[in-house]
Design an enzyme around this catalytic site. Structure first.
Site, PDB file in Angstrom:
ATOM      1  N   GLY A  48      -6.936  10.840   8.957  1.00  0.00           N
ATOM      2  CA  GLY A  48      -8.083   9.972   9.287  1.00  0.00           C
ATOM      3  C   GLY A  48      -8.936   9.730   8.053  1.00  0.00           C
ATOM      4  NE  ARG A  92      -3.914   2.064   0.332  1.00  0.00           N
ATOM      5  CZ  ARG A  92      -5.200   1.985   0.061  1.00  0.00           C
ATOM      6  NH1 ARG A  92      -5.735   0.815  -0.242  1.00  0.00           N
ATOM      7  NH2 ARG A  92      -5.956   3.068   0.065  1.00  0.00           N
ATOM      8  CG  ASP A 101     -14.575  10.726   4.729  1.00  0.00           C
ATOM      9  OD1 ASP A 101     -15.272   9.693   4.620  1.00  0.00           O
ATOM     10  OD2 ASP A 101     -13.915  11.212   3.794  1.00  0.00           O
ATOM     11  CG  HIS A 152     -18.054  12.368   3.104  1.00  0.00           C
ATOM     12  ND1 HIS A 152     -17.697  11.077   2.757  1.00  0.00           N
ATOM     13  CD2 HIS A 152     -19.007  12.249   4.066  1.00  0.00           C
ATOM     14  CE1 HIS A 152     -18.403  10.218   3.479  1.00  0.00           C
ATOM     15  NE2 HIS A 152     -19.213  10.903   4.278  1.00  0.00           N
ATOM     16  CG  ASN A 158     -12.741  13.743   0.230  1.00  0.00           C
ATOM     17  OD1 ASN A 158     -12.858  13.316  -0.904  1.00  0.00           O
ATOM     18  ND2 ASN A 158     -13.422  13.254   1.257  1.00  0.00           N
TER      19      ASN A 158
HETATM   20  C1  GRF Z   1     -19.579  12.205  -4.827  1.00  0.00           C
HETATM   21  O1  GRF Z   1     -20.848  12.365  -4.224  1.00  0.00           O
HETATM   22  C2  GRF Z   1     -18.516  12.095  -3.770  1.00  0.00           C
HETATM   23  O2  GRF Z   1     -18.764  12.870  -2.628  1.00  0.00           O
HETATM   24  C3  GRF Z   1     -18.630  10.631  -3.414  1.00  0.00           C
HETATM   25  O3  GRF Z   1     -18.834   9.956  -4.637  1.00  0.00           O
HETATM   26  C4  GRF Z   1     -19.469  10.870  -5.537  1.00  0.00           C
HETATM   27  C5  GRF Z   1     -18.598  10.981  -6.764  1.00  0.00           C
HETATM   28  O4  GRF Z   1     -19.374  11.488  -7.773  1.00  0.00           O
HETATM   29  N1  GRF Z   1     -17.437  10.155  -2.752  1.00  0.00           N
HETATM   30  P1  GRF Z   1     -18.663  11.908  -9.170  1.00  0.00           P
HETATM   31  O5  GRF Z   1     -17.667  10.803  -9.503  1.00  0.00           O
HETATM   32  O6  GRF Z   1     -18.000  13.221  -8.948  1.00  0.00           O
HETATM   33  O7  GRF Z   1     -19.825  11.988 -10.129  1.00  0.00           O
END
Ligand code: GRF
Length: 202
Positions: A145, A67, A147, A111, A109
């Site tokens: 971590g 990894r 998220d 989420h 990121n």
């Molecule tokens: C988004 O809602 C992101 O937050 C989640 O997966 C989705 C990805 O959507 N992790 P896309 O690939 O940008 O259409």
């Protein structure tokens, strides 16, 4: 400002960034996407990048013995494009120490839940299963971590009785795409400081 965007799926958040930059111009927006990376081949997110004429790269976990080697390779691939900001837009891998050593503090990121509620790979499904009445999306800096990094912005989305996971996720993504475009632009144009858990955008 130079952006590298990481994707793992449909790439609609990436597309929202590309469309906004095309519409307002990189100068006005304050940033341009210089490359798109993924952890897998054959996804719409990479096709979107190719249609936009952008360089792409793929770092597959299974191509590396450990990894850590994958993480170092991903960091190298990103660094090659000299980003000011790295954006994970649906990138479904947890980066490691090497990546964070190089890009921590400038790795954002998005989420699809209101963190700290429902972190991890199934935020939409978990909120629905829990019976949450509102959920939403969070744009945050990535820390070591899952998220858990400092929150930059959030958007609220109501949960409807008839929602299933995909309907709710689509509604969240409408808010999420606008939030991500707005936040990335502000970070790029104004600069920012991270003070503990607080993000101050100048
Ligand atoms: C988004 O809602 C992101 O937050 C989640 O997966 C989705 C990805 O959507 N992790 P896309 O690939 O940008 O259409």
């Amino acid at each position: 400002r130079r952006l590298v965007v990481l994707v793992s799926g449909s790439g609609t958040n990436l597309q929202a960034l590309l469309d906004e930059i095309a519409a307002t111009g990189a100068e006005t927006y304050g940033a341009e996407v210089v490359a798109v990376g993924a952890d897998r081949e054959g996804i719409e997110g990479l096709a979107r990048a190719e249609r936009a004429g952008l360089p792409t790269f793929v770092c597959k976990v299974k191509d590396y013995a450990t990894r850590e080697e994958w993480d170092a390779a991903l960091a190298e691939a990103v660094a090659a494009h000299e980003p000011d900001l790295v954006v994970s837009a649906g990138f479904m891998r947890i980066v490691g120490k090497e990546f964070l050593a190089r890009f921590g503090g400038r790795f954002v990121n998005t989420h699809p839940a209101l963190l700290p509620s429902f972190p991890g790979a199934h935020g939409v499904r978990d909120a629905l299963a829990y019976g949450a009445k509102v959920t939403g999306c969070t744009v945050h800096f990535v820390d070591d971590g899952v998220d858990t990094g400092p929150i930059i912005a959030q958007g609220v989305v109501e949960v409807r009785d008839e929602d299933d996971e995909s309907a709710l996720h689509e509604r969240i993504k409408e808010v999420e795409r606008r939030l991500l475009v707005e936040v990335v632009g502000r970070l790029a144009r104004n600069g920012y400081r991270i003070e503990g858990r607080k993000v101050v955008i100048q």
